[in-house]
Each structure stands twice: as C-alpha cells, then as structure tokens.
Design a protein around this motif. Structure first.
Motif, PDB file in Angstrom:
ATOM      1  N   GLU A 170      12.907  -2.314 -24.795  1.00 15.22           N
ATOM      2  CA  GLU A 170      12.529  -3.657 -24.363  1.00 15.22           C
ATOM      3  C   GLU A 170      13.263  -4.012 -23.072  1.00 15.22           C
ATOM      4  N   GLY A 171      12.730  -4.988 -22.380  1.00 15.51           N
ATOM      5  CA  GLY A 171      13.386  -5.498 -21.183  1.00 15.51           C
ATOM      6  C   GLY A 171      12.734  -4.987 -19.920  1.00 15.51           C
ATOM      7  N   ASP A 172      13.178  -5.547 -18.828  1.00 18.88           N
ATOM      8  CA  ASP A 172      12.659  -5.207 -17.511  1.00 18.88           C
ATOM      9  C   ASP A 172      13.712  -4.429 -16.727  1.00 18.88           C
ATOM     10  N   VAL A 173      13.261  -3.761 -15.700  1.00 18.29           N
ATOM     11  CA  VAL A 173      14.161  -3.060 -14.779  1.00 18.29           C
ATOM     12  C   VAL A 173      14.304  -3.924 -13.541  1.00 18.29           C
ATOM     13  N   ARG A 174      15.545  -4.229 -13.198  1.00 18.11           N
ATOM     14  CA  ARG A 174      15.806  -5.040 -12.008  1.00 18.11           C
ATOM     15  C   ARG A 174      15.308  -4.312 -10.758  1.00 18.11           C
ATOM     16  N   GLY A 175      14.754  -5.040  -9.823  1.00 20.12           N
ATOM     17  CA  GLY A 175      14.251  -4.457  -8.581  1.00 20.12           C
ATOM     18  C   GLY A 175      15.305  -3.672  -7.818  1.00 20.12           C
ATOM     19  N   GLU A 176      16.534  -4.144  -7.892  1.00 16.95           N
ATOM     20  CA  GLU A 176      17.614  -3.456  -7.168  1.00 16.95           C
ATOM     21  C   GLU A 176      17.827  -2.030  -7.679  1.00 16.95           C
ATOM     22  N   ILE A 177      17.475  -1.778  -8.942  1.00 17.69           N
ATOM     23  CA  ILE A 177      17.643  -0.432  -9.498  1.00 17.69           C
ATOM     24  C   ILE A 177      16.686   0.537  -8.824  1.00 17.69           C
ATOM     25  N   TYR A 178      15.446   0.085  -8.584  1.00 19.27           N
ATOM     26  CA  TYR A 178      14.490   0.931  -7.860  1.00 19.27           C
ATOM     27  C   TYR A 178      14.990   1.216  -6.443  1.00 19.27           C
ATOM     28  N   ALA A 179      15.574   0.198  -5.815  1.00 17.57           N
ATOM     29  CA  ALA A 179      16.103   0.371  -4.459  1.00 17.57           C
ATOM     30  C   ALA A 179      17.262   1.373  -4.447  1.00 17.57           C
ATOM     31  N   ILE A 180      18.145   1.267  -5.429  1.00 13.83           N
ATOM     32  CA  ILE A 180      19.273   2.206  -5.512  1.00 13.83           C
ATOM     33  C   ILE A 180      18.761   3.624  -5.736  1.00 13.83           C
ATOM     34  N   ALA A 181      17.785   3.777  -6.624  1.00 12.82           N
ATOM     35  CA  ALA A 181      17.233   5.105  -6.883  1.00 12.82           C
ATOM     36  C   ALA A 181      16.611   5.692  -5.619  1.00 12.82           C
TER      37      ALA A 181
ATOM     38  N   ILE B 292      23.544  10.291 -16.350  1.00 14.73           N
ATOM     39  CA  ILE B 292      22.694   9.306 -17.017  1.00 14.73           C
ATOM     40  C   ILE B 292      22.210   9.827 -18.361  1.00 14.73           C
ATOM     41  N   ILE B 293      21.809  11.080 -18.418  1.00 15.93           N
ATOM     42  CA  ILE B 293      21.354  11.662 -19.693  1.00 15.93           C
ATOM     43  C   ILE B 293      22.467  11.575 -20.727  1.00 15.93           C
ATOM     44  N   SER B 294      23.674  11.918 -20.338  1.00 17.96           N
ATOM     45  CA  SER B 294      24.799  11.852 -21.268  1.00 17.96           C
ATOM     46  C   SER B 294      25.032  10.425 -21.745  1.00 17.96           C
ATOM     47  N   GLN B 295      24.969   9.471 -20.829  1.00 12.33           N
ATOM     48  CA  GLN B 295      25.202   8.072 -21.189  1.00 12.33           C
ATOM     49  C   GLN B 295      24.097   7.538 -22.097  1.00 12.33           C
ATOM     50  N   VAL B 296      22.853   7.880 -21.821  1.00 12.83           N
ATOM     51  CA  VAL B 296      21.735   7.435 -22.661  1.00 12.83           C
ATOM     52  C   VAL B 296      21.831   8.079 -24.033  1.00 12.83           C
ATOM     53  N   ARG B 297      22.140   9.363 -24.063  1.00 15.74           N
ATOM     54  CA  ARG B 297      22.187  10.092 -25.334  1.00 15.74           C
ATOM     55  C   ARG B 297      23.322   9.619 -26.226  1.00 15.74           C
ATOM     56  N   TRP B 298      24.470   9.357 -25.645  1.00 15.40           N
ATOM     57  CA  TRP B 298      25.651   9.055 -26.452  1.00 15.40           C
ATOM     58  C   TRP B 298      26.028   7.580 -26.429  1.00 15.40           C
ATOM     59  N   GLY B 299      25.122   6.707 -25.989  1.00 11.45           N
ATOM     60  CA  GLY B 299      25.316   5.272 -26.123  1.00 11.45           C
ATOM     61  C   GLY B 299      26.248   4.629 -25.125  1.00 11.45           C
ATOM     62  N   GLN B 300      26.495   5.265 -24.018  1.00 11.63           N
ATOM     63  CA  GLN B 300      27.388   4.693 -23.011  1.00 11.63           C
ATOM     64  C   GLN B 300      26.588   3.902 -21.994  1.00 11.63           C
ATOM     65  N   ASN B 301      25.862   2.924 -22.474  1.00 10.64           N
ATOM     66  CA  ASN B 301      25.084   2.105 -21.557  1.00 10.64           C
ATOM     67  C   ASN B 301      25.381   0.639 -21.830  1.00 10.64           C
ATOM     68  N   ALA B 302      25.329  -0.130 -20.787  1.00 10.28           N
ATOM     69  CA  ALA B 302      25.597  -1.567 -20.914  1.00 10.28           C
ATOM     70  C   ALA B 302      24.305  -2.326 -20.673  1.00 10.28           C
ATOM     71  N   GLU B 303      24.196  -3.432 -21.328  1.00 11.81           N
ATOM     72  CA  GLU B 303      23.072  -4.315 -21.043  1.00 11.81           C
ATOM     73  C   GLU B 303      23.370  -4.994 -19.711  1.00 11.81           C
ATOM     74  N   PRO B 304      22.352  -5.232 -18.910  1.00 14.75           N
ATOM     75  CA  PRO B 304      22.594  -5.871 -17.603  1.00 14.75           C
ATOM     76  C   PRO B 304      23.169  -7.268 -17.775  1.00 14.75           C
ATOM     77  N   ILE B 305      24.010  -7.617 -16.849  1.00 11.10           N
ATOM     78  CA  ILE B 305      24.598  -8.959 -16.833  1.00 11.10           C
ATOM     79  C   ILE B 305      23.609  -9.870 -16.112  1.00 11.10           C
ATOM     80  N   HIS B 306      23.271 -10.979 -16.739  1.00 10.76           N
ATOM     81  CA  HIS B 306      22.347 -11.920 -16.138  1.00 10.76           C
ATOM     82  C   HIS B 306      23.136 -13.084 -15.536  1.00 10.76           C
ATOM     83  N   HIS B 307      23.002 -13.270 -14.257  1.00 14.72           N
ATOM     84  CA  HIS B 307      23.686 -14.356 -13.562  1.00 14.72           C
ATOM     85  C   HIS B 307      22.740 -15.535 -13.437  1.00 14.72           C
ATOM     86  N   PRO B 308      23.231 -16.753 -13.723  1.00 10.96           N
ATOM     87  CA  PRO B 308      22.358 -17.940 -13.603  1.00 10.96           C
ATOM     88  C   PRO B 308      21.940 -18.211 -12.182  1.00 10.96           C
TER      89      PRO B 308
END
Length: 100
Positions: free
Chosen positions: A54-65, A84-100
């Motif tokens: 679930e969720g969206d991908v921030r536009g800045e992520i496409y720019a970084i890629a 990235i594969i290691s982090q996705v596989r073993w749960g080392q991922n953070a939810e994005p921080i949403h700034h108001p």
C-alpha cells in the motif's frame, strides 16, 4: 561465488515445484541465464512485490533513481540493488516521514 537457489528460498531440491523446474533448466545459480535475463526477472519480481504494498511512491524517489542511473557506475548500481534487496527481505525499511 554465488550460492544456490535453495540458500535464498524455502525450496528443497527435487520437490517438483516451479523453483525445482527453473533450477533444473537454468542451474542452481542461474548459470545458464544471461545477466540481462536475470535482471529482467528481478525487474518483474520487484514490480510485482511493489504493487502488493500500500501507499504511494514520492516523486523525489523517481528523481533519485534517475540520477543513480545517470551518475553511478554499473557496479555501484548493482550494489544499491543488493542493499535494497537485503533491506526489503530482512525488514530494514522505514515508512516515509510525512511533513505537514
């Protein structure tokens, strides 16, 4: 040196599963596939996994890629993929921080 498919999966050799068939046809380390073929499988599987979340991908992520594809060596691009594969596989991922 690569490790066999069973090292990374719950696949026991000889169980007549899809992974067993793939291993028989392409080798336990996919040695009978080209690098391009392996990367194609990676793209398809990554896309499928991403669509399950679930969720969206921030536009800045496409720019970084895009910047990574333009500025990093092929070796460093592969290194980022491995991280990235290691982090996705073993749960080392953070939810994005949403700034108001």
């Amino acid at each position: 040196m690569s490790k066999p498919l069973g090292y990374y999966t719950n696949h026991p050799p000889g169980d007549d599963s899809l992974l067993d068939e793939v291993q028989k046809k392409y080798g336990s380390c996919f040695e009978k596939m080209s690098k391009r073929e392996k990367l194609s499988i990676l793209v398809i599987l990554a896309s499928n996994l991403g669509c399950q979340l679930e969720g969206d991908v921030r536009g800045e992520i496409y720019a970084i890629a895009r910047e990574m594809t333009d500025q990093l060596s092929l070796s460093d691009q592969a290194g980022v993929m491995e991280a990235i594969i290691s982090q996705v596989r073993w749960g080392q991922n953070a939810e994005p921080i949403h700034h108001p």
